[in-house]
Design a protein around this motif. Structure first.
Motif, PDB file in Angstrom:
ATOM      1  N   VAL A 110      -3.546  -6.396  -9.975  1.00  0.00           N
ATOM      2  CA  VAL A 110      -3.366  -4.778 -10.892  1.00  0.00           C
ATOM      3  C   VAL A 110      -2.619  -4.009 -10.036  1.00  0.00           C
ATOM      4  CG1 VAL A 110      -5.460  -5.118 -11.895  1.00  0.00           C
ATOM      5  CG2 VAL A 110      -5.447  -4.108 -10.250  1.00  0.00           C
ATOM      6  N   ALA A 111      -1.659  -3.442 -10.969  1.00  0.00           N
ATOM      7  CA  ALA A 111      -1.389  -2.077 -10.597  1.00  0.00           C
ATOM      8  C   ALA A 111      -2.554  -1.672  -9.116  1.00  0.00           C
ATOM      9  CB  ALA A 111      -0.542  -1.278 -11.012  1.00  0.00           C
ATOM     10  N   SER A 112      -2.271  -1.259  -7.393  1.00  0.00           N
ATOM     11  CA  SER A 112      -2.446  -0.360  -6.699  1.00  0.00           C
ATOM     12  C   SER A 112      -1.848   0.637  -6.307  1.00  0.00           C
ATOM     13  CB  SER A 112      -2.964  -1.322  -5.963  1.00  0.00           C
ATOM     14  OG  SER A 112      -1.940  -1.529  -4.835  1.00  0.00           O
ATOM     15  N   ASN A 113      -1.017   0.898  -6.350  1.00  0.00           N
ATOM     16  CA  ASN A 113       0.178   1.553  -6.146  1.00  0.00           C
ATOM     17  C   ASN A 113       0.928   2.365  -6.838  1.00  0.00           C
ATOM     18  OD1 ASN A 113       2.760   2.780  -4.427  1.00  0.00           O
ATOM     19  ND2 ASN A 113       0.703   3.056  -3.008  1.00  0.00           N
ATOM     20  N   TRP A 114       1.640   3.810  -7.237  1.00  0.00           N
ATOM     21  CA  TRP A 114       2.476   3.966  -8.388  1.00  0.00           C
ATOM     22  C   TRP A 114       3.230   5.308  -7.471  1.00  0.00           C
ATOM     23  CZ3 TRP A 114       0.902   2.083 -13.636  1.00  0.00           C
ATOM     24  CH2 TRP A 114      -0.464   2.221 -12.940  1.00  0.00           C
ATOM     25  N   SER A 115       4.436   5.039  -7.772  1.00  0.00           N
ATOM     26  CA  SER A 115       5.420   5.757  -7.925  1.00  0.00           C
ATOM     27  C   SER A 115       5.224   6.664  -8.787  1.00  0.00           C
ATOM     28  CB  SER A 115       6.728   5.458  -7.991  1.00  0.00           C
ATOM     29  OG  SER A 115       6.939   6.057 -10.136  1.00  0.00           O
ATOM     30  N   ALA A 116       5.732   8.397  -8.192  1.00  0.00           N
ATOM     31  CA  ALA A 116       5.879   9.186  -8.383  1.00  0.00           C
ATOM     32  C   ALA A 116       6.241   9.755  -9.562  1.00  0.00           C
ATOM     33  CB  ALA A 116       6.455  10.723  -7.610  1.00  0.00           C
ATOM     34  N   SER A 117       6.649   8.621 -10.805  1.00  0.00           N
ATOM     35  CA  SER A 117       7.347   8.648 -11.791  1.00  0.00           C
ATOM     36  C   SER A 117       6.293   7.721 -12.301  1.00  0.00           C
ATOM     37  CB  SER A 117       9.027   8.041 -11.973  1.00  0.00           C
ATOM     38  OG  SER A 117       9.225   7.477 -11.101  1.00  0.00           O
ATOM     39  N   TYR A 119       5.517   4.680 -12.116  1.00  0.00           N
ATOM     40  CA  TYR A 119       6.059   3.123 -12.135  1.00  0.00           C
ATOM     41  C   TYR A 119       5.289   2.635 -10.975  1.00  0.00           C
ATOM     42  CZ  TYR A 119       9.836   3.580 -15.038  1.00  0.00           C
ATOM     43  OH  TYR A 119      11.169   3.972 -16.235  1.00  0.00           O
ATOM     44  N   PRO A 120       4.945   1.184 -11.794  1.00  0.00           N
ATOM     45  CA  PRO A 120       3.700   0.380 -10.479  1.00  0.00           C
ATOM     46  C   PRO A 120       5.045  -0.124  -9.426  1.00  0.00           C
ATOM     47  CG  PRO A 120       4.214  -0.775 -12.272  1.00  0.00           C
ATOM     48  CD  PRO A 120       5.063   0.675 -12.570  1.00  0.00           C
ATOM     49  N   ASN A 121       4.150   0.491  -8.084  1.00  0.00           N
ATOM     50  CA  ASN A 121       5.302  -0.107  -6.643  1.00  0.00           C
ATOM     51  C   ASN A 121       4.734  -1.307  -6.286  1.00  0.00           C
ATOM     52  OD1 ASN A 121       6.975   2.106  -6.459  1.00  0.00           O
ATOM     53  ND2 ASN A 121       5.806   3.350  -5.340  1.00  0.00           N
ATOM     54  N   THR A 122       2.996  -1.259  -6.228  1.00  0.00           N
ATOM     55  CA  THR A 122       2.565  -2.703  -5.706  1.00  0.00           C
ATOM     56  C   THR A 122       1.436  -2.714  -6.089  1.00  0.00           C
ATOM     57  OG1 THR A 122       1.376  -1.291  -3.940  1.00  0.00           O
ATOM     58  CG2 THR A 122       3.667  -2.040  -3.099  1.00  0.00           C
ATOM     59  N   TYR A 123       1.669  -4.111  -5.727  1.00  0.00           N
ATOM     60  CA  TYR A 123       0.209  -4.942  -6.232  1.00  0.00           C
ATOM     61  C   TYR A 123      -0.972  -5.388  -5.576  1.00  0.00           C
ATOM     62  CZ  TYR A 123       2.703  -5.111 -10.977  1.00  0.00           C
ATOM     63  OH  TYR A 123       4.204  -4.527 -11.617  1.00  0.00           O
ATOM     64  N   GLY A 124      -2.321  -4.991  -5.997  1.00  0.00           N
ATOM     65  CA  GLY A 124      -3.686  -5.461  -5.268  1.00  0.00           C
ATOM     66  C   GLY A 124      -4.261  -6.435  -6.247  1.00  0.00           C
ATOM     67  N   SER A 125      -5.225  -6.768  -5.278  1.00  0.00           N
ATOM     68  CA  SER A 125      -6.998  -7.704  -6.038  1.00  0.00           C
ATOM     69  C   SER A 125      -7.285  -6.695  -6.771  1.00  0.00           C
ATOM     70  CB  SER A 125      -7.465  -8.216  -4.429  1.00  0.00           C
ATOM     71  OG  SER A 125      -8.437  -8.068  -5.311  1.00  0.00           O
ATOM     72  N   GLN A 196     -14.755  11.624 -12.559  1.00  0.00           N
ATOM     73  CA  GLN A 196     -14.424  10.997 -13.494  1.00  0.00           C
ATOM     74  C   GLN A 196     -13.099  10.842 -14.569  1.00  0.00           C
ATOM     75  OE1 GLN A 196     -18.529  10.826 -15.301  1.00  0.00           O
ATOM     76  NE2 GLN A 196     -19.519   9.845 -13.241  1.00  0.00           N
ATOM     77  N   THR A 197     -13.334  11.747 -15.174  1.00  0.00           N
ATOM     78  CA  THR A 197     -11.835  11.885 -16.224  1.00  0.00           C
ATOM     79  C   THR A 197     -10.475  11.075 -15.248  1.00  0.00           C
ATOM     80  OG1 THR A 197     -12.666  14.045 -16.975  1.00  0.00           O
ATOM     81  CG2 THR A 197     -10.093  13.045 -17.700  1.00  0.00           C
ATOM     82  N   LEU A 198     -10.499  11.422 -13.808  1.00  0.00           N
ATOM     83  CA  LEU A 198      -9.120  11.129 -13.480  1.00  0.00           C
ATOM     84  C   LEU A 198      -9.205   9.366 -13.416  1.00  0.00           C
ATOM     85  CD1 LEU A 198      -8.479  12.541 -10.122  1.00  0.00           C
ATOM     86  CD2 LEU A 198      -8.584  10.402 -10.361  1.00  0.00           C
ATOM     87  N   THR A 199     -10.677   9.105 -12.573  1.00  0.00           N
ATOM     88  CA  THR A 199     -10.703   7.462 -12.691  1.00  0.00           C
ATOM     89  C   THR A 199     -10.373   6.649 -13.955  1.00  0.00           C
ATOM     90  OG1 THR A 199     -12.703   8.056 -10.867  1.00  0.00           O
ATOM     91  CG2 THR A 199     -12.237   6.363 -11.353  1.00  0.00           C
ATOM     92  N   GLU A 200     -11.139   7.462 -14.874  1.00  0.00           N
ATOM     93  CA  GLU A 200     -11.147   6.958 -15.765  1.00  0.00           C
ATOM     94  C   GLU A 200      -9.173   6.435 -16.629  1.00  0.00           C
ATOM     95  OE1 GLU A 200     -15.193   8.887 -18.162  1.00  0.00           O
ATOM     96  OE2 GLU A 200     -13.405   9.281 -18.884  1.00  0.00           O
ATOM     97  N   LEU A 201      -8.540   7.830 -16.805  1.00  0.00           N
ATOM     98  CA  LEU A 201      -7.076   7.042 -16.666  1.00  0.00           C
ATOM     99  C   LEU A 201      -6.096   6.577 -16.413  1.00  0.00           C
ATOM    100  CD1 LEU A 201      -6.679  11.040 -17.739  1.00  0.00           C
ATOM    101  CD2 LEU A 201      -6.643   9.316 -19.335  1.00  0.00           C
ATOM    102  N   ALA A 202      -7.151   6.656 -14.430  1.00  0.00           N
ATOM    103  CA  ALA A 202      -6.074   5.481 -13.546  1.00  0.00           C
ATOM    104  C   ALA A 202      -6.786   4.108 -13.931  1.00  0.00           C
ATOM    105  CB  ALA A 202      -6.891   5.704 -12.119  1.00  0.00           C
ATOM    106  N   GLY A 203      -7.889   3.567 -14.336  1.00  0.00           N
ATOM    107  CA  GLY A 203      -8.519   2.633 -14.917  1.00  0.00           C
ATOM    108  C   GLY A 203      -7.729   2.146 -16.603  1.00  0.00           C
ATOM    109  N   ALA A 204      -7.059   3.189 -16.820  1.00  0.00           N
ATOM    110  CA  ALA A 204      -7.094   2.494 -18.104  1.00  0.00           C
ATOM    111  C   ALA A 204      -5.690   2.458 -17.711  1.00  0.00           C
ATOM    112  CB  ALA A 204      -6.610   3.713 -19.530  1.00  0.00           C
ATOM    113  N   ALA A 205      -4.807   3.074 -17.096  1.00  0.00           N
ATOM    114  CA  ALA A 205      -3.270   2.721 -16.889  1.00  0.00           C
ATOM    115  C   ALA A 205      -3.231   1.314 -16.228  1.00  0.00           C
ATOM    116  CB  ALA A 205      -2.901   3.935 -15.298  1.00  0.00           C
ATOM    117  N   MET A 206      -4.204   1.105 -15.517  1.00  0.00           N
ATOM    118  CA  MET A 206      -4.499  -0.057 -14.663  1.00  0.00           C
ATOM    119  C   MET A 206      -4.038  -1.045 -15.855  1.00  0.00           C
ATOM    120  SD  MET A 206      -6.959  -0.059 -11.140  1.00  0.00           S
ATOM    121  CE  MET A 206      -6.609   1.090  -9.990  1.00  0.00           C
TER     122      MET A 206
END
Length: 257
Positions: A110-117, A119-125, A196-206
């Motif tokens: 899954v995407a684990s690192n994102w660019s400032a715009s 876009y996914p940069n790197t993927y991880g477990s 938690q809102t931040l975390t939920e949005l990050a999970g949804a983005a993944m």
């Protein structure tokens, strides 16, 4: 030359960077994360190393509340509905994060690192990402619980709100928890919902990125700003409702007299 020094406000610092407890949040510093009478945008962190954002200063500068709308000063009028909601809502938030983490853990990459715009940069477990989501979602609950356990002796009188709240409580001879412990609990609850809102949005983005590989994900751009916006929105609502309760109480007193 001492490596760890205390400043004039008795805050420990290393090279100018504030240092707090790694496990138990400082209740006074929790209050300072929403202290509209303090114009500083950054305050010493309630836990760990570094600073926290003073959302109260932002609200005051934007004219959303007055600089003297300090929650500890009017603690007894904070609506019970908000107290209950901010006590239990983070548990519901953790449940949502748990569902997102479960879905994320099923995927190998899954995407684990994102660019400032966005876009996914790197993927991880996927399992590692799921564990991170759960940890970030659960830590605010621990902080919130510790804030509720705070008693009045933990709040010193060096902060502006601490001194004003103490004076008003003594003058009113009220039975409030000393030192703004209710206010600290409310603020900690609002902070928990924001994180938690931040975390939920990050999970949804993944999860969304899994369906649209390599595509830009607006949700990951919203995640960082959701924390202060949600926290600020909740606390402004608490202040407005508290002021409304004060006005109602004053009207009742005038009617009785």
């Amino acid at each position: 030359m001492k490596f760890l020094k205390k400043d004039e406000n008795n805050v420990k610092r290393i090279g100018g960077i504030p240092v707090g407890s790694l496990w138990r949040p400082d209740p006074e510093r929790t209050l300072q994360t929403f202290e509209p009478e303090n114009p500083s945008l950054l305050t010493p962190g309630a836990t760990g190393v570094g600073w926290d954002l003073n959302t109260g200063a932002i609200a005051a500068k934007l004219g959303l509340i007055r600089p003297d709308d300090s929650l500890p000063d009017m603690e007894q009028y904070i609506p019970k509905g908000y107290r209950r909601a901010l006590r239990y809502l983070p548990f519901a938030g953790l449940g949502v994060i748990g569902l997102l983490a479960k879905s994320v853990s099923r995927h190998e990459h899954v995407a684990s690192n994102w660019s400032a715009s966005g876009y996914p940069n790197t993927y991880g477990s996927g399992k590692l990402a799921a564990g991170t989501l759960l940890a970030v979602g659960a830590i605010p609950l621990l902080v919130m619980r510790l804030a509720r356990e705070t008693n009045g002796s933990s709040i010193s009188d060096y902060s502006i709100s601490g001194r004003m709240a103490k004076a008003k409580r003594q003058a009113a001879d009220s039975k409030l928890p000393a030192g703004g412990s209710v206010s600290a609990s409310v603020i900690a609850g609002a902070n928990a919902v924001g994180v938690q809102t931040l975390t939920e949005l990050a999970g949804a983005a993944m999860l969304r990125e899994l369906k649209h590989r390599g595509k830009r994900q607006p949700l990951i751009l919203l995640a960082p700003i959701s924390f202060p916006l949600v926290t600020l929105g909740i606390l402004i609502a608490v202040v407005k409702s508290t002021l409304s309760n004060i006005n109602k109480s004053l009207r009742r007193q005038r009617q009785k007299s």
